[in-house]
Design a protein around this motif. Structure first.
Motif, PDB file in Angstrom:
ATOM      1  N   THR A 133       0.819  -1.210   0.000  1.00 29.98           N
ATOM      2  CA  THR A 133       0.000   0.000   0.000  1.00 29.98           C
ATOM      3  C   THR A 133       0.857   1.265   0.000  1.00 29.98           C
ATOM      4  O   THR A 133       0.461   2.283  -0.576  1.00 29.98           O
ATOM      5  CB  THR A 133      -0.931   0.032   1.222  1.00 29.98           C
ATOM      6  OG1 THR A 133      -0.149  -0.116   2.417  1.00 29.98           O
ATOM      7  CG2 THR A 133      -1.961  -1.079   1.163  1.00 29.98           C
ATOM      8  N   LEU A 134       2.028   1.200   0.621  1.00 25.92           N
ATOM      9  CA  LEU A 134       2.876   2.393   0.710  1.00 25.92           C
ATOM     10  C   LEU A 134       3.473   2.792  -0.637  1.00 25.92           C
ATOM     11  O   LEU A 134       3.293   3.937  -1.073  1.00 25.92           O
ATOM     12  CB  LEU A 134       3.964   2.177   1.759  1.00 25.92           C
ATOM     13  CG  LEU A 134       3.448   2.046   3.196  1.00 25.92           C
ATOM     14  CD1 LEU A 134       4.583   1.672   4.147  1.00 25.92           C
ATOM     15  CD2 LEU A 134       2.781   3.337   3.647  1.00 25.92           C
ATOM     16  N   PRO A 135       4.187   1.894  -1.347  1.00 26.84           N
ATOM     17  CA  PRO A 135       4.661   2.301  -2.679  1.00 26.84           C
ATOM     18  C   PRO A 135       3.526   2.636  -3.642  1.00 26.84           C
ATOM     19  O   PRO A 135       3.683   3.512  -4.490  1.00 26.84           O
ATOM     20  CB  PRO A 135       5.476   1.095  -3.156  1.00 26.84           C
ATOM     21  CG  PRO A 135       5.138  -0.026  -2.242  1.00 26.84           C
ATOM     22  CD  PRO A 135       4.716   0.570  -0.957  1.00 26.84           C
ATOM     23  N   LEU A 136       2.376   1.964  -3.510  1.00 22.34           N
ATOM     24  CA  LEU A 136       1.246   2.294  -4.377  1.00 22.34           C
ATOM     25  C   LEU A 136       0.766   3.716  -4.122  1.00 22.34           C
ATOM     26  O   LEU A 136       0.377   4.425  -5.060  1.00 22.34           O
ATOM     27  CB  LEU A 136       0.105   1.305  -4.158  1.00 22.34           C
ATOM     28  CG  LEU A 136       0.288  -0.090  -4.751  1.00 22.34           C
ATOM     29  CD1 LEU A 136      -0.907  -0.972  -4.412  1.00 22.34           C
ATOM     30  CD2 LEU A 136       0.473  -0.025  -6.259  1.00 22.34           C
ATOM     31  N   ALA A 137       0.765   4.128  -2.874  1.00 23.86           N
ATOM     32  CA  ALA A 137       0.363   5.497  -2.557  1.00 23.86           C
ATOM     33  C   ALA A 137       1.322   6.505  -3.164  1.00 23.86           C
ATOM     34  O   ALA A 137       0.914   7.580  -3.630  1.00 23.86           O
ATOM     35  CB  ALA A 137       0.287   5.679  -1.041  1.00 23.86           C
ATOM     36  N   TYR A 138       2.610   6.173  -3.178  1.00 22.04           N
ATOM     37  CA  TYR A 138       3.596   7.061  -3.791  1.00 22.04           C
ATOM     38  C   TYR A 138       3.368   7.172  -5.298  1.00 22.04           C
ATOM     39  O   TYR A 138       3.503   8.249  -5.880  1.00 22.04           O
ATOM     40  CB  TYR A 138       5.012   6.553  -3.502  1.00 22.04           C
ATOM     41  CG  TYR A 138       5.537   6.942  -2.142  1.00 22.04           C
ATOM     42  CD1 TYR A 138       6.631   7.791  -2.008  1.00 22.04           C
ATOM     43  CD2 TYR A 138       4.942   6.467  -0.972  1.00 22.04           C
ATOM     44  CE1 TYR A 138       7.120   8.149  -0.764  1.00 22.04           C
ATOM     45  CE2 TYR A 138       5.419   6.822   0.280  1.00 22.04           C
ATOM     46  CZ  TYR A 138       6.505   7.661   0.382  1.00 22.04           C
ATOM     47  OH  TYR A 138       6.973   8.022   1.618  1.00 22.04           O
ATOM     48  N   VAL A 139       3.030   6.055  -5.932  1.00 23.51           N
ATOM     49  CA  VAL A 139       2.738   6.085  -7.369  1.00 23.51           C
ATOM     50  C   VAL A 139       1.501   6.940  -7.638  1.00 23.51           C
ATOM     51  O   VAL A 139       1.468   7.734  -8.591  1.00 23.51           O
ATOM     52  CB  VAL A 139       2.530   4.660  -7.909  1.00 23.51           C
ATOM     53  CG1 VAL A 139       2.076   4.702  -9.369  1.00 23.51           C
ATOM     54  CG2 VAL A 139       3.816   3.857  -7.802  1.00 23.51           C
ATOM     55  N   LEU A 140       0.488   6.791  -6.806  1.00 26.16           N
ATOM     56  CA  LEU A 140      -0.735   7.574  -6.977  1.00 26.16           C
ATOM     57  C   LEU A 140      -0.458   9.062  -6.795  1.00 26.16           C
ATOM     58  O   LEU A 140      -1.043   9.907  -7.501  1.00 26.16           O
ATOM     59  CB  LEU A 140      -1.790   7.107  -5.978  1.00 26.16           C
ATOM     60  CG  LEU A 140      -3.239   7.502  -6.273  1.00 26.16           C
ATOM     61  CD1 LEU A 140      -3.692   6.956  -7.615  1.00 26.16           C
ATOM     62  CD2 LEU A 140      -4.164   7.002  -5.161  1.00 26.16           C
ATOM     63  N   ASN A 141       0.425   9.394  -5.883  1.00 26.81           N
ATOM     64  CA  ASN A 141       0.816  10.786  -5.688  1.00 26.81           C
ATOM     65  C   ASN A 141       1.486  11.354  -6.933  1.00 26.81           C
ATOM     66  O   ASN A 141       1.205  12.490  -7.352  1.00 26.81           O
ATOM     67  CB  ASN A 141       1.769  10.878  -4.494  1.00 26.81           C
ATOM     68  CG  ASN A 141       2.240  12.289  -4.243  1.00 26.81           C
ATOM     69  OD1 ASN A 141       1.449  13.192  -4.010  1.00 26.81           O
ATOM     70  ND2 ASN A 141       3.547  12.487  -4.291  1.00 26.81           N
TER      71      ASN A 141
END
Length: 293
Positions: A133-141
């Motif tokens: 979930t953490l790297p995915l959130a960075y990608v979404l950002n």
């Protein structure tokens, strides 16, 4: 099994009440379902990061627009004017902006994602949740920033070339690049967790990738000027960033058709699905190791 005093051991209690290790790696199918159930967290975390990035700046979120424009201005002066790479390319401003924006999307996903777990160790060690979930959130950002950059690009092309129906091809191109970015971000998120030096090395890797991706000049035209063998063009076309950039350019710029890379759509699709699948598998394999001291 009971201890010497007749009390029940922790292992037996855990087995009796169906408890399991918090760091255990779940099956991949279960992991993906749990990850999907945390989609609201991913969205909220990405939104919070976007806000935090500009909260301390006097101009605030205006920097979302200024940052890509200033970067493009620097590259235009250095390469377009001083090195003359704009010669022979119609609408060089849109040509350059499209290349920079697409490359920066992947570049920042890699560099920021490589630190996504290391910067959130306290959260990882406190709560049990899918670490992806953490790297995915960075990608979404970074996707949020990319959408702002695309809006700028649409305005530039609209004033210079005028709108066209082929613009809609950018949507599937962005989906494909997003898939690729998720995969490669997950790869570097795992590497960056266990090899901290990778964050120091990545700027040199991405800078080399930048110059080899045809951002400042047309790869086919440049290689033709250098009388390079045709197989060189074929090899360079397998660069995934070059493929994504080429698709965006042919969607926006009518005159770019004469300098298209061969098989760009096929290469982009293959890279997207392969990297997404490989990235998830590679990251998931170390799920039970993240956050350990």
């Amino acid at each position: 099994m009971s201890g010497p005093t007749g009390t029940t051991s922790p292992a037996e209690l855990a087995e009796r009440y169906g408890l399991s290790k918090s760091s255990i790696r779940p099956p991949l199918s279960s992991y993906l379902r749990e990850l999907w159930s945390r989609r609201q967290f991913v969205l909220s975390y990405a939104t919070a990061r976007t806000y935090a990035m500009y909260a301390g700046a006097r101009l605030g979120s205006i920097w979302q627009v200024l940052t890509p424009l200033l970067n493009a201005g620097v590259y235009y002066l250095a390469f377009g004017v001083l090195l003359g790479t704009k010669n022979g390319i119609d609408n060089y401003v849109a040509f350059l902006l499209s290349g920079i924006f697409v490359f920066t999307f992947t570049q920042r996903c890699m560099t920021e994602g490589s630190r996504s777990l290391a910067l959130n160790l306290s959260l990882i060690r406190t709560l049990h949740f899918p670490r992806a979930t953490l790297p995915l959130a960075y990608v979404l950002n970074e996707l949020n920033q990319m959408l702002v950059s695309l809006a700028i690009l649409f305005v530039v092309v609209g004033f210079t070339d005028g709108p066209a129906w082929r613009w809609f091809l950018i949507a599937p191109a962005m989906v494909l690049q997003m898939m690729f970015n998720i995969g490669i971000t997950l790869v570097f998120a795992r590497i960056g967790t266990f090899v901290s030096d990778v964050t120091q090395l990545l700027p040199f890797v991405t800078r080399t990738w930048l110059y080899a991706s045809g951002i400042f000049f047309s790869l086919p035209a440049k290689l033709e000027q250098l009388n390079a063998p045709s197989w060189v063009v074929q090899v360079l076309a397998f660069n995934p960033i070059s493929a994504y950039i080429d698709i965006v350019r042919r969607s926006l710029l009518q005159e770019h058709k004469q300098n298209e890379l061969p098989h760009a759509w096929t290469i982009a699709i293959v890279w997207s699905f392969v990297m997404l699948a490989a990235g998830f598998w590679y990251f998931w394999r170390a799920e039970d190791r993240y956050g350990r001291g």
